[in-house]
Design an enzyme around this catalytic site. Structure first.
Site, mmCIF file in Angstrom:
data_model
loop_
_atom_site.group_PDB
_atom_site.id
_atom_site.type_symbol
_atom_site.label_atom_id
_atom_site.label_comp_id
_atom_site.label_asym_id
_atom_site.label_seq_id
_atom_site.Cartn_x
_atom_site.Cartn_y
_atom_site.Cartn_z
ATOM 1 N N LYS A 36 -7.874 -12.385 -10.584
ATOM 2 C CA LYS A 36 -8.025 -12.608 -12.031
ATOM 3 C C LYS A 36 -6.986 -13.548 -12.611
ATOM 4 O O LYS A 36 -7.263 -14.274 -13.548
ATOM 5 C CB LYS A 36 -8.035 -11.275 -12.776
ATOM 6 C CG LYS A 36 -6.743 -10.503 -12.722
ATOM 7 C CD LYS A 36 -6.949 -9.087 -13.266
ATOM 8 C CE LYS A 36 -5.641 -8.328 -13.248
ATOM 9 N NZ LYS A 36 -5.830 -6.882 -13.285
ATOM 10 N N ARG A 129 -4.564 4.584 -18.482
ATOM 11 C CA ARG A 129 -5.503 3.508 -18.779
ATOM 12 C C ARG A 129 -6.859 4.041 -18.346
ATOM 13 O O ARG A 129 -7.313 5.044 -18.893
ATOM 14 C CB ARG A 129 -5.098 2.184 -18.104
ATOM 15 C CG ARG A 129 -5.758 0.978 -18.801
ATOM 16 C CD ARG A 129 -5.380 -0.376 -18.207
ATOM 17 N NE ARG A 129 -5.947 -0.584 -16.884
ATOM 18 C CZ ARG A 129 -5.823 -1.725 -16.205
ATOM 19 N NH1 ARG A 129 -5.159 -2.749 -16.727
ATOM 20 N NH2 ARG A 129 -6.357 -1.857 -15.010
HETATM 21 C C1 LIG Z 1 -5.057 -6.349 -12.292
HETATM 22 C C2 LIG Z 1 -5.394 -5.153 -11.494
HETATM 23 C C3 LIG Z 1 -4.838 -4.997 -10.223
HETATM 24 C C4 LIG Z 1 -3.812 -5.958 -9.642
HETATM 25 O O1 LIG Z 1 -2.540 -5.655 -10.122
HETATM 26 P P1 LIG Z 1 -1.234 -6.422 -9.613
HETATM 27 O O2 LIG Z 1 -0.130 -5.715 -10.294
HETATM 28 O O3 LIG Z 1 -1.360 -7.837 -10.012
HETATM 29 O O4 LIG Z 1 -1.167 -6.274 -8.142
HETATM 30 C C5 LIG Z 1 -5.235 -3.892 -9.481
HETATM 31 N N1 LIG Z 1 -6.109 -2.987 -9.983
HETATM 32 C C6 LIG Z 1 -6.653 -3.098 -11.204
HETATM 33 C C7 LIG Z 1 -7.608 -2.055 -11.686
HETATM 34 C C8 LIG Z 1 -6.311 -4.185 -12.006
HETATM 35 O O5 LIG Z 1 -6.847 -4.302 -13.230
#
Ligand SMILES: *Cc1c(COP(=O)(O)O)cnc(C)c1O
Length: 354
Positions: A36, A129
């Site tokens: 992302k 969350r």
């Molecule tokens: C963005 C996201 C991740 C990745 O997180 P990082 O801290 O960049 O490794 C993993 N799981 C979910 C659900 C996310 O939204």
């Protein structure tokens, strides 16, 4: 050459992913590489797959669509909107879910296409969350096992995104406990036990990830080589796979405190100033339309970032090691937020270095 400019070094990204993949696979963990932050760019995503990521994960279907040619399953990280379920079953192989109503509708959509869509049930283990509570799992499963269009591929949890909760060994053991309960009660075999994002990496290094966790979803460490929880560079990984540059359009000596009656700035804030006397100041042609101001810093420690409006970035260059002049290119380091902003701004030129 266009500025602001974001240089993306594909070999450094490849190196970071393959190091992380090797570390994880020693403990029986696969990486869902999170795309992302670079908007699902297919060229970068391809490197992740070549370097060993067995799944690509993004929060937006729009990004997942761009990666559809890549030969690994795609995971949708954000709970889907009810308005995007048709695309979901078309482009996404496995999605994170927490609401029975949504899962029901996904099943209906999948059946229309003669498909079975894989879901990962998210459990909230304290970060507050996404995710259902542990005591909801049974009711959700009751409903889900009846549905023909979805298959429970696994369960997962997320940390450090809202509450800043740091996963511990016992937190992940709780997830495994839920897995065991589901498997014995419904006679299922769960393939994916997704133990969080990069916040779980410190557990991996301390050998504290309980056996049975078989997936981590990693984004920031791949792109920035940084560990999330303690915000430290990861040994052996590149921190400069992405580099941001801007060009200087004015250099003048100016007082550090504005002259005249003062009100709000371009963003409605009342600015405050430190009086350092007359200083040499550069304007870089880059602003809030390009970057998140709090997410960048001049690479040279002697420079001081003063502020920015939409298109102008003000930097105190008085103490620069070599005098900054008109036309110079200054480099900026980025946090995750800084990189995200540069990647998502249409004004920033993205240059891939192979
Ligand atoms: C963005 C996201 C991740 C990745 O997180 P990082 O801290 O960049 O490794 C993993 N799981 C979910 C659900 C996310 O939204």
């Amino acid at each position: 050459m266009g500025y602001p400019r974001l240089e993306i070094n594909l070999e450094k990204i490849r190196h970071n992913v393959s190091r992380l993949t090797a570390q994880c696979s020693e403990k029986g963990i696969e990486i869902a590489a999170v795309t992302k932050v670079f908007c699902g760019d297919p060229k970068i995503a391809k490197v992740l797959v070549e370097a060993g990521a067995t799944m690509l994960a993004d929060s937006r279907i729009q990004n997942i669509k761009k990666m559809k040619e890549l030969p690994v399953p795609k995971m949708l990280l954000r709970i889907p909107m009810l308005s995007e379920l048709e695309d979901l079953v078309e482009y996404v192989d496995v999605s994170l879910q927490s609401e029975v109503e949504c899962i029901r509708r996904v099943s209906e959509e999948a059946l229309k296409k003669n498909k079975v869509h894989d879901i990962l049930l998210m459990v909230d283990l304290g970060d507050l969350r996404e995710g259902c509570w542990e005591d909801e799992v049974e009711d959700i499963l009751e409903a889900v096992v009846e549905l023909q269009g979805v298959r429970l591929a696994g369960i997962g949890a997320n940390f450090g995104c809202y509450g800043g909760v740091i996963p511990e060994r016992h937190t992940l053991e709780k997830l495994l406990g839920i897995k065991d309960k589901i498997e014995s009660r419904w006679g299922l075999q769960l393939g994916i036990i997704s133990g969080g994002n990069s916040n779980s990496l410190h557990l991996l290094w301390e050998d504290q990830i309980p056996e049975g966790i078989n997936q981590l979803r990693l984004g920031e460490p791949i792109v920035l080589g940084i560990e999330d929880v303690y915000n430290v560079p990861i040994d052996g990984l590149y921190q400069d796979a992405f580099r941001l540059f801007g060009q200087v359009v004015e250099v003048k000596e100016k007082p550090s405190v504005p002259i005249g009656k003062r009100g709000i700035d371009a963003f409605g804030k009342v600015p405050t100033f430190v009086d350092r006397g007359i200083r040499k100041r550069a304007i870089v042609a880059m602003g809030r339309q390009d970057i998140l101001l709090d997410g960048i810093q001049p690479k040279e420690k002697e420079l001081i970032l003063l502020g920015a409006s939409s298109d102008h970035l003000l930097v105190d260059v008085t103490d620069a090691k070599t005098a900054v002049k008109l036309g110079d290119i200054l480099e900026f380091t980025m946090s995750y937020g800084g990189l995200l902003s540069a990647m998502t701004s249409a004004y920033v030129h993205k240059i891939m270095i192979e």
